[in-house]
Design an enzyme around this catalytic site. Structure first.
Site, PDB file in Angstrom:
ATOM      1  N   ASP A 131      21.091  75.858 100.302  1.00 55.71           N
ATOM      2  CA  ASP A 131      21.698  76.790 101.251  1.00 55.71           C
ATOM      3  C   ASP A 131      21.889  76.141 102.622  1.00 55.71           C
ATOM      4  OD1 ASP A 131      19.051  76.734 102.056  1.00 55.71           O
ATOM      5  OD2 ASP A 131      18.724  78.891 101.911  1.00 55.71           O
ATOM      6  N   SER A 132      21.444  74.893 102.749  1.00 49.63           N
ATOM      7  CA  SER A 132      21.763  74.101 103.934  1.00 49.63           C
ATOM      8  C   SER A 132      23.273  73.955 104.097  1.00 49.63           C
ATOM      9  CB  SER A 132      21.117  72.716 103.844  1.00 49.63           C
ATOM     10  OG  SER A 132      21.389  72.105 102.590  1.00 49.63           O
ATOM     11  N   ASP A 140      20.083  76.909  95.197  1.00 48.69           N
ATOM     12  CA  ASP A 140      19.226  77.754  96.033  1.00 48.69           C
ATOM     13  C   ASP A 140      19.554  79.236  95.872  1.00 48.69           C
ATOM     14  OD1 ASP A 140      17.318  76.297  97.399  1.00 48.69           O
ATOM     15  OD2 ASP A 140      18.612  75.840  99.097  1.00 48.69           O
ATOM     16  N   LYS A 151      16.149  77.475  93.119  1.00 48.19           N
ATOM     17  CA  LYS A 151      15.075  77.187  94.073  1.00 48.19           C
ATOM     18  C   LYS A 151      14.894  78.389  94.979  1.00 48.19           C
ATOM     19  CE  LYS A 151      15.414  74.308  97.687  1.00 48.19           C
ATOM     20  NZ  LYS A 151      14.959  75.185  98.812  1.00 48.19           N
ATOM     21  N   GLU A 206      12.225  79.859  98.374  1.00 49.52           N
ATOM     22  CA  GLU A 206      11.220  79.520  99.372  1.00 49.52           C
ATOM     23  C   GLU A 206      10.084  80.531  99.326  1.00 49.52           C
ATOM     24  OE1 GLU A 206      12.949  79.158 103.251  1.00 49.52           O
ATOM     25  OE2 GLU A 206      14.510  77.775 102.589  1.00 49.52           O
ATOM     26  N   GLU A 214       8.328  70.549 102.808  1.00 46.65           N
ATOM     27  CA  GLU A 214       9.185  70.208 103.937  1.00 46.65           C
ATOM     28  C   GLU A 214       8.441  70.297 105.264  1.00 46.65           C
ATOM     29  OE1 GLU A 214      13.458  71.382 106.080  1.00 46.65           O
ATOM     30  OE2 GLU A 214      12.897  72.317 104.170  1.00 46.65           O
TER      31      GLU A 214
END
Length: 273
Positions: free
Chosen positions: A49-50, A88, A118, A120, A187
């Protein structure tokens, strides 16, 4: 060193089996052309999602939508023959409930053909990770600095310097491991802590701003290629400097168009004789 020849695409199970063995090579990919260029050299490609910040100029990843992730996931899958591809789950698509997470993760897998998702989070997401993995959806975890939580954590900074912070990251990583994730990103975490967590977990750790001791590493491909010179985080290394090359190419193109030297006759279509 030559790139290993593979007969089939890498799977999440194969990534998990690389724990403590050959370092896992990971990069982000958002488009078909980049995926085609880097696929042969990577074990895992992350449609992160970056992309919200890298491609769309957003200030954070919070504004990224599920539809954006699916569209870019489809593009990457068109360019991949070797690497495991993970997409993501964007902010707001999985935090509400484990059922919401399953619906959206299943949609991503169905509509892109990728290998897993993925998300978080640590202890608070362990139940969701377990729910997904027990229903056939491979999950790639993410602990330490979590960009989707930047509004509550006070910005982008390294974590784990206080005992309280370090203990939270340890618990988060352990919870994601126990919940059945096949690997986890660490991270923005101080090096000794990332090293300690890597040794303690049964699944591979993929570092970004973490430790050389992690089981693998990941970078944003545009950072690795040197396409951004305005801001360079400490953990980024430019393996190329493409920004000035792109700018110079555009400058040369503009000059030739204005001088009417491009296009030349060789670049045009003529009537057949």
């Amino acid at each position: 060193m030559s790139t290993p020849t593979r007969t089939k695409r890498t799977t999440p199970a194969m990534i998990e089996a690389m724990k403590g063995k050959q370092p896992i090579v990971s990069l982000t990919a958002y488009t078909t052309p980049i995926a085609r260029l880097i696929d042969a050299h990577c074990d895992l490609l992350l449609v992160g999602d970056s992309l919200g910040m890298v491609l769309y100029g957003m200030e954070s990843t919070v504004g990224v939508t599920l539809e954006m992730m699916i569209a870019h996931g489809q593009g990457v899958m068109r360019g991949v023959k070797n690497a495991c591809v993970i997409v993501d789950l964007p902010f707001g698509s999985y935090q509400e409930s484990k059922e919401q997470a399953f619906r959206n993760a299943a949609r991503i897998l169905k509509e892109t053909g990728c290998d897993g998702v993925k998300l978080e989070g640590g202890e608070e997401m362990a139940e969701t990770v377990s729910f997904l993995t027990s229903r056939g959806i491979p999950v790639f975890g993410h602990v330490g600095l979590m960009p989707q939580q930047v509004n509550t954590t006070g910005g982008y900074r390294s974590l784990g310097r206080s005992d309280k912070e370090a203990d939270k990251i340890r618990r988060d990583a352990r919870a994601i491991d126990n919940a059945g994730a096949f690997a986890v990103v660490i991270e923005g975490t101080i090096e000794p802590l990332a090293r300690e967590i890597t040794a303690a977990l049964s699944i591979p750790t993929i570092g970004i701003g973490a430790s050389p001791a992690c089981d693998g590493q990941i970078l944003v491909s545009d950072d690795m290629l040197g396409l951004f010179n305005e801001f360079k985080p400490r953990f980024v290394k430019h393996f190329a400097e493409l920004a000035p090359i792109v700018s110079k190419a555009a400058e040369d193109y503009a000059a030739e168009v204005r001088a009417r030297t491009f296009p030349g006759m060789e670049h045009t279509f003529q009537p057949k004789r």
